[in-house]
Structures are given as structure tokens and as C-alpha cells.
Write a protein that holds these residues in place. Sequence first.
Motif, PDB file in Angstrom:
ATOM      1  N   SER A  19       0.831  -1.203   0.000  1.00 33.47           N
ATOM      2  CA  SER A  19       0.000   0.000   0.000  1.00 33.47           C
ATOM      3  C   SER A  19       0.866   1.255   0.000  1.00 33.47           C
ATOM      4  O   SER A  19       1.823   1.373   0.756  1.00 33.47           O
ATOM      5  CB  SER A  19      -0.898  -0.023   1.243  1.00 33.47           C
ATOM      6  N   GLY A  20       0.529   2.188  -0.879  1.00 33.77           N
ATOM      7  CA  GLY A  20       1.254   3.441  -0.969  1.00 33.77           C
ATOM      8  C   GLY A  20       2.552   3.335  -1.750  1.00 33.77           C
ATOM      9  O   GLY A  20       3.264   4.315  -1.910  1.00 33.77           O
ATOM     10  N   PHE A  21       2.883   2.135  -2.230  1.00 34.26           N
ATOM     11  CA  PHE A  21       4.123   1.936  -2.980  1.00 34.26           C
ATOM     12  C   PHE A  21       3.849   1.354  -4.355  1.00 34.26           C
ATOM     13  O   PHE A  21       4.187   1.963  -5.357  1.00 34.26           O
ATOM     14  CB  PHE A  21       5.072   1.037  -2.186  1.00 34.26           C
ATOM     15  N   GLY A  22       3.227   0.156  -4.402  1.00 34.30           N
ATOM     16  CA  GLY A  22       2.905  -0.435  -5.692  1.00 34.30           C
ATOM     17  C   GLY A  22       2.722  -1.927  -5.617  1.00 34.30           C
ATOM     18  O   GLY A  22       2.701  -2.523  -4.536  1.00 34.30           O
ATOM     19  N   ASN A  23       2.581  -2.555  -6.793  1.00 36.57           N
ATOM     20  CA  ASN A  23       2.337  -3.991  -6.898  1.00 36.57           C
ATOM     21  C   ASN A  23       3.446  -4.650  -7.712  1.00 36.57           C
ATOM     22  O   ASN A  23       3.849  -4.144  -8.758  1.00 36.57           O
ATOM     23  CB  ASN A  23       1.019  -4.267  -7.619  1.00 36.57           C
ATOM     24  N   PHE A  24       3.906  -5.791  -7.219  1.00 39.29           N
ATOM     25  CA  PHE A  24       4.815  -6.654  -7.963  1.00 39.29           C
ATOM     26  C   PHE A  24       3.981  -7.819  -8.465  1.00 39.29           C
ATOM     27  O   PHE A  24       3.316  -8.488  -7.685  1.00 39.29           O
ATOM     28  CB  PHE A  24       5.939  -7.181  -7.071  1.00 39.29           C
ATOM     29  N   LEU A  72       2.789   6.812  -5.059  1.00 42.65           N
ATOM     30  CA  LEU A  72       4.185   6.878  -5.493  1.00 42.65           C
ATOM     31  C   LEU A  72       4.322   7.733  -6.751  1.00 42.65           C
ATOM     32  O   LEU A  72       5.232   8.554  -6.856  1.00 42.65           O
ATOM     33  CB  LEU A  72       4.739   5.472  -5.736  1.00 42.65           C
ATOM     34  N   LYS A  73       3.409   7.572  -7.691  1.00 37.80           N
ATOM     35  CA  LYS A  73       3.445   8.385  -8.914  1.00 37.80           C
ATOM     36  C   LYS A  73       3.347   9.868  -8.574  1.00 37.80           C
ATOM     37  O   LYS A  73       4.089  10.692  -9.112  1.00 37.80           O
ATOM     38  CB  LYS A  73       2.304   8.003  -9.847  1.00 37.80           C
ATOM     39  N   ALA A 124       5.716  15.137  -7.995  1.00 38.08           N
ATOM     40  CA  ALA A 124       5.879  16.321  -7.154  1.00 38.08           C
ATOM     41  C   ALA A 124       7.352  16.673  -7.014  1.00 38.08           C
ATOM     42  O   ALA A 124       7.734  17.838  -7.111  1.00 38.08           O
ATOM     43  CB  ALA A 124       5.253  16.092  -5.781  1.00 38.08           C
ATOM     44  N   SER A 125       8.212  15.656  -6.829  1.00 36.08           N
ATOM     45  CA  SER A 125       9.638  15.939  -6.694  1.00 36.08           C
ATOM     46  C   SER A 125      10.228  16.374  -8.036  1.00 36.08           C
ATOM     47  O   SER A 125      11.128  17.199  -8.077  1.00 36.08           O
ATOM     48  CB  SER A 125      10.383  14.736  -6.129  1.00 36.08           C
TER      49      SER A 125
END
Length: 121
Positions: free
Chosen positions: A45-50, A85-86, A91-92
Motif C-alpha cells: 500500500s502506498g508503494f505499488g504492486n509486484f 508513489l506516482k 511532485a519531486s
Amino acid sequence: MTKADIIESVYEKVGFSKKEAAEIVEMVFDTIKETLERGEKIKISGFGNFIVRDKKSRVGRNPQTGEEIEISARRVLTFRPSQVLKNALNASAEAAEAAQQAAAAAAATSAGGGSGTTGQG
């Protein structure tokens, strides 16, 4: 970033010994690896899926000779980043772009400002 960098970061942020931090990082990676080897999906959660996908064998071409060859069936790992994450990456990237634009504007102002004031003395 390397595994050693991750261990160092865990060591600094959590306060475990370096040996404990290394063991924890190794356990996390081992768990991820074992789960993927079983063909299971990992959702952070908040990062992604492998996701592990099976690809069928197919015909391809040798780019140098043009000869047809069979590409064997295999499993591939894909990563799909979460929207969180996107957004963080964008944003950065936007912040870095804004900083570059500000630096370019400051350089242009100092170069242009110096030449504009010489004639008015």
C-alpha cells in the motif's frame, strides 16, 4: 541505492544495531522473493504492486542475421507503482524543475541586471 544503503538507512532511522538492521532487511527481501517465486502478487500500500506473469514461447528474430528463433516460455516480473508513489515522483520532479527555472531566472537577472545599469550612472 544498494542493499547496504537500505541497511544503513534502517540502522539510522530505527536505532537497531547494524547486524539487526541487516537481518531485518534480509528477511524482508527473502519474504518478497519467496512470495514471487510462488507466483503470488505482492501489493504494498502506498508503494505499488509486484506481479509475476507467465509468457508463452514465441517466435522472434535475431536482429543481426534476421534469422527466426524461438523465444522460450518464461516468467517475468512487473512492477506497477501506486498512485501515491506516482504523485510523489511527479511532485519531486516538479520541484526540481521549478528550482532549475528559478536558478536560470536568477542567472539571467544577474547577467542582465549588470549590463542594464552600466549606462545609467
